[in-house]
Design a protein around this motif. Structure first.
Motif, mmCIF file in Angstrom:
data_model
loop_
_atom_site.group_PDB
_atom_site.id
_atom_site.type_symbol
_atom_site.label_atom_id
_atom_site.label_comp_id
_atom_site.label_asym_id
_atom_site.label_seq_id
_atom_site.Cartn_x
_atom_site.Cartn_y
_atom_site.Cartn_z
ATOM 1 N N ALA A 125 36.445 -29.768 -18.890
ATOM 2 C CA ALA A 125 37.439 -29.898 -19.965
ATOM 3 C C ALA A 125 37.035 -29.192 -21.260
ATOM 4 N N LEU A 126 35.716 -29.059 -21.514
ATOM 5 C CA LEU A 126 35.273 -28.574 -22.829
ATOM 6 C C LEU A 126 34.511 -27.255 -22.721
ATOM 7 N N ASP A 127 34.373 -26.574 -23.863
ATOM 8 C CA ASP A 127 33.659 -25.295 -23.920
ATOM 9 C C ASP A 127 32.258 -25.411 -23.329
ATOM 10 N N ASN A 128 31.745 -24.294 -22.865
ATOM 11 C CA ASN A 128 30.403 -24.220 -22.275
ATOM 12 C C ASN A 128 30.237 -25.155 -21.079
ATOM 13 N N ASP A 129 31.321 -25.354 -20.336
ATOM 14 C CA ASP A 129 31.303 -26.184 -19.122
ATOM 15 C C ASP A 129 30.768 -27.587 -19.383
ATOM 16 N N LYS A 130 31.229 -28.167 -20.498
ATOM 17 C CA LYS A 130 30.892 -29.565 -20.806
ATOM 18 C C LYS A 130 32.136 -30.430 -20.542
ATOM 19 N N GLY A 131 31.908 -31.736 -20.461
ATOM 20 C CA GLY A 131 33.032 -32.651 -20.303
ATOM 21 C C GLY A 131 33.395 -32.876 -18.850
ATOM 22 N N LEU A 132 34.519 -33.564 -18.653
ATOM 23 C CA LEU A 132 34.903 -33.994 -17.302
ATOM 24 C C LEU A 132 35.484 -32.844 -16.494
ATOM 25 N N ASN A 133 35.430 -33.000 -15.167
ATOM 26 C CA ASN A 133 36.101 -32.050 -14.287
ATOM 27 C C ASN A 133 37.613 -32.206 -14.425
ATOM 28 N N THR A 134 38.322 -31.088 -14.402
ATOM 29 C CA THR A 134 39.793 -31.115 -14.513
ATOM 30 C C THR A 134 40.373 -30.324 -13.349
#
Ligand code: AMP
Ligand code: GLY
Length: 420
Positions: free
Chosen positions: A216-225
């Protein structure tokens, strides 16, 4: 000819746009479509999983071809039902779609036919899975067997996260029966590339490569979408790599499916990870990827209906498939909070300003039209796509268009098209 397209996301908007370029198509109808597609062509309110409804509509209206795009109806046997009713349908049958609808089937297939993939174990009992998790090293990938809207994969960093994933999937059934069986997989590292390919079960023609951004977030951070943006072609996927994958992955997969009595005719999607030990298959899909389709189809010069026709009749070797030498970037605009809870119903402004640039296309994924205004109606809302002579230029154009579009909570990644 009259064509019926099944589905209603950004991928189907891109497919509808491309199908309408065929001089052979007199009428295109989309079921259920969406309000972006409705600006191009007629949509009928029949759900993609309403198999009986689609078969009777397609037969009653004498469509010459039905194109089934999403995974759920493919996995549920819509193509079989259409064919049984004498309707010409594009897409794999249910037996072939198992390559996507069952991770256990696809992993066992790769093992049996020596197709490179991560090592794995399959479990149908949570006790056995939990026992296994207490003995291994981390990280691992825990995957539900069945279809789970792209959310059935947990990358567990440690024992606690892995056991939580197993309990969610197998005991609490957060993905329903999709979690009755699970796969626990060796954790691989490396860049990911998506290769979509046309195949009639004899010939396979890879499309231009692309790269998705699942987090979800820049630099492949956050949850899978479901996917926050794509670019095409991949800077990493060389001719040499394509030759290697054709010999060791693509053709062996087509032949394996034939040997299993599950001839695959349609779009075969290879989710590859380029590891230090060579490319390995992370997943197969039995369909066009979303949002990969939005950056791949703009390059296709050949009439897509000619290709679909040839695949149905198993004469893909007779079609010359040609591509523009261009690059494309698609930035997904999502509702704030996606892929978790989000609100919808916010007015969207600026779509037509963004589309004033002829190299920009705004594909709708989740919008609603009301009295001439678009409103947000889903997690992924729009896919803003730009085509240019290089990825860097496509990226600049796409983000300039993104800036023109506004809605409350608008969320997007700012790094689509940067990574190698
Ligand atoms: P899948 O739906 O199987 O493609 O998995 C979703 C995402 O999880 C992939 O795009 C990868 O980023 C990641 N993933 C899946 N399997 C593995 C694995 N064995 N090792 C590392 N990452 C993985
Ligand atoms: N973009 C990944 C998928 O379509 O499954």
């Amino acid at each position: 000819m009259k064509v019926l397209l099944i589905g209603g996301g950004g991928r189907e908007h891109a497919l509808a746009w491309k199908i309408l370029k065929s001089p052979r198509v007199e009428k295109l109808c989309c079921a259920p479509g969406n309000d972006g597609i409705a600006a191009l062509t007629e949509c009928v309110p029949i759900k993609a999983m309403d198999i009986e409804g689609i078969v009777s509509y397609a037969k009653g209206e004498s469509f010459d071809m039905v194109v089934v795009a999403p995974d759920d109806p493919l996995g549920a046997g819509l193509v079989d039902a259409l064919q049984d009713a004498g309707v010409r349908a594009f897409g794999p049958n249910k037996a072939a779609a198992a390559i996507e609808s069952s991770k256990v089937f696809s992993k066992n297939l790769m093992k049996k036919y020596n197709i490179p993939t991560a090592a794995y174990e399959v479990f149908d009992s949570s006790d056995e899975a939990l026992d296994y998790l207490s003995k291994i090293s981390y990280p691992v990938a825990v995957k539900a067997d069945g279809l789970a809207l792209g959310k059935g994969v947990v990358l567990a960093q440690n024992y606690v996260e892995a056991t939580r994933a197993v309990r969610d999937m197998m005991s609490d059934k957060v993905f329903g029966s999709a979690g009755d069986r699970i796969v626990v997989e060796e954790f691989l590292t490396g860049p990911e590339v998506s290769i979509l390919a046309f195949t009639d079960g004899k010939t396979l023609v890879p499309m231009v490569s692309s790269q998705d951004h699942k987090r979800a977030l820049d630099n492949d951070k956050g949850l899978n979408t479901g996917g926050m943006g794509t670019f095409s072609p991949s800077r990493l996927y060389t001719e040499e790599l394509n030759d290697y994958c054709t010999r060791h992955i693509f053709m062996p997969t087509v032949e394996a499916m034939n040997k299993e009595g599950r001839k695959f005719k349609g779009i075969l999607y290879f989710g590859l990870m380029l590891t230090a030990d060579g490319p390995k298959v992370l997943e197969y899909n039995a369909r066009f990827g979303d949002p990969e389709t939005q950056v791949v189809l703009p390059h296709l010069k050949t009439d897509i209906i000619d290709i679909f026709d040839a695949i149905i009749d198993e004469r893909l070797d007779e079609v010359k498939i040609e591509w523009e030498n261009k690059a494309a970037v698609c930035v997904i605009l999502a509702s704030g909070g996606y892929p978790q809870k989000y609100r919808t119903g916010y007015e969207i402004t600026g779509i037509s300003e963004a589309e004033k640039d002829p190299s920009v296309m705004v594909f709708h994924a989740g919008t609603k039209l009301d009295s001439g205004k678009y409103y947000t109606a889903g997690g992924r809302v729009l896919g803003v796509t730009a085509v240019a002579d290089s990825i860097d230029n496509a990226r600049k154009t796409a983000y300039a268009a993104v800036d023109k579009i506004s809605f409350e909570g608008k969320h997007f990644r700012t790094d689509i098209g940067i990574k190698k």
